[in-house]
Scaffold this motif. Structure first.
Motif, mmCIF file in Angstrom:
data_model
loop_
_atom_site.group_PDB
_atom_site.id
_atom_site.type_symbol
_atom_site.label_atom_id
_atom_site.label_comp_id
_atom_site.label_asym_id
_atom_site.label_seq_id
_atom_site.Cartn_x
_atom_site.Cartn_y
_atom_site.Cartn_z
ATOM 1 N N LEU A 6 0.415 -0.804 -0.066
ATOM 2 C CA LEU A 6 0.152 -0.079 0.153
ATOM 3 C C LEU A 6 0.387 0.926 0.541
ATOM 4 C CD1 LEU A 6 -2.077 -1.248 2.523
ATOM 5 C CD2 LEU A 6 -2.938 -0.790 0.231
ATOM 6 N N VAL B 174 -0.303 5.220 0.992
ATOM 7 C CA VAL B 174 -0.502 6.889 1.463
ATOM 8 C C VAL B 174 -0.441 7.666 0.729
ATOM 9 C CG1 VAL B 174 -1.647 8.182 3.476
ATOM 10 C CG2 VAL B 174 -1.804 5.091 3.641
ATOM 11 N N LEU C 169 -5.298 5.978 -0.080
ATOM 12 C CA LEU C 169 -5.050 5.394 0.484
ATOM 13 C C LEU C 169 -5.118 4.344 -1.062
ATOM 14 C CD1 LEU C 169 -3.514 3.137 2.480
ATOM 15 C CD2 LEU C 169 -6.093 2.073 2.732
ATOM 16 N N ASP D 100 -11.646 6.098 8.487
ATOM 17 C CA ASP D 100 -11.226 6.817 7.609
ATOM 18 C C ASP D 100 -11.220 8.673 8.276
ATOM 19 O OD1 ASP D 100 -14.057 7.316 7.306
ATOM 20 O OD2 ASP D 100 -13.987 7.537 5.228
ATOM 21 N N LEU E 81 -1.191 5.890 10.503
ATOM 22 C CA LEU E 81 -1.088 4.689 9.280
ATOM 23 C C LEU E 81 0.069 3.648 8.997
ATOM 24 C CD1 LEU E 81 -1.168 7.586 7.004
ATOM 25 C CD2 LEU E 81 -3.458 6.215 8.358
ATOM 26 N N PHE F 259 -0.334 -0.174 8.150
ATOM 27 C CA PHE F 259 -0.112 -0.391 6.189
ATOM 28 C C PHE F 259 1.247 -1.580 6.222
ATOM 29 C CE2 PHE F 259 -3.755 2.233 5.827
ATOM 30 C CZ PHE F 259 -4.319 2.439 6.275
#
Length: 225
Positions: free
Chosen positions: A67, A69, A117, A132, A156, A160
């Motif tokens: 992922l 961000v 994301l 969120d 975050l 992740f």
């Protein structure tokens, strides 16, 4: 090994091997030619010529099924989304950070920050998904005109990525992502183009790492030393 590097992120990332990092958390220039009240500016904020090459490199160096961000300029969202998708990313979520103050007022009073994301492949869903909408703490922008709060970045990173993983921030500014990664027991690679922000980031990291190595009784580790 963790590093905060000085230089052009596209050139530096081009020397990284494929699929080398576990998570990307970044705050690129918003393409709005920003200048704060004291006259501080941000490199690359006048045009988007760097955006697609940077997105392509970020996609290449990110591991499969991982992922990213990315914060973005809300009034340039079409430009950012097009670049992310062209590079290969899928949009899988949107994050809003609620402020207790207004950073600017025009037609409305601006009281939030936002980030997308983005996924490469099919990442595993987290066991306890983050909301969120997340809180935001004012940093005072002491080190950088758009300094992000470490307290908003740590959740975050911890949601992740895994402990020991490598977190990349190609637009590191004064190293808030790197500080958050260090506090979260992740390795990090930050890249910053402007020497004065890079130097501020090195000072912050040095202070935080000293505090982590030699914590005084009942003293809180500084998030923005």
């Amino acid at each position: 090994m963790s590093r905060l590097m000085l230089g052009d992120c596209v050139q530096i990332m081009s020397r990284f091997p494929d699929t080398a990092v576990d998570f990307i958390l970044t705050d690129p220039p918003y393409l709005v030619n920003y200048r704060d009240r004291s006259g501080r500016s941000i490199a690359g904020d006048k045009n988007a010529e760097w955006l697609q090459p940077a997105c392509n490199e970020m996609f290449r160096v990110l591991k499969p099924d991982s992922l990213m961000v990315s914060f973005y300029g809300w009034n340039r969202v079409d430009t950012f989304v097009a670049a992310w998708k062209k590079a290969g990313f899928r949009i899988v979520g949107h994050l809003v950070f609620a402020k207790t103050y207004a950073s600017k007022s025009a037609f409305v009073s601006y009281q939030h920050e936002s980030a997308y994301l983005l996924a490469k492949g099919r990442p595993t869903l987290p066991a306890n998904p983050l909301p969120d909408v997340l809180p935001w703490k004012y940093t005072g922008n002491r080190h950088h005109p758009n300094e992000k709060p470490v307290s908003s970045l740590r959740p975050l990173i911890e949601s992740f990525s895994m402990p020991g993983g490598i977190v990349l921030d190609p637009f590191a500014g004064s190293a808030s992502t790197c500080v958050a990664a260090a506090l979260s027991r992740r390795r990090f690679v930050g890249i910053e183009l402007l020497p004065h922000y890079h130097a501020a980031g090195l000072r912050r990291l040095s202070a935080v790492q000293r505090a982590m190595l030699h914590p005084a009784a009942n003293d809180e580790i500084p998030e923005a030393a």
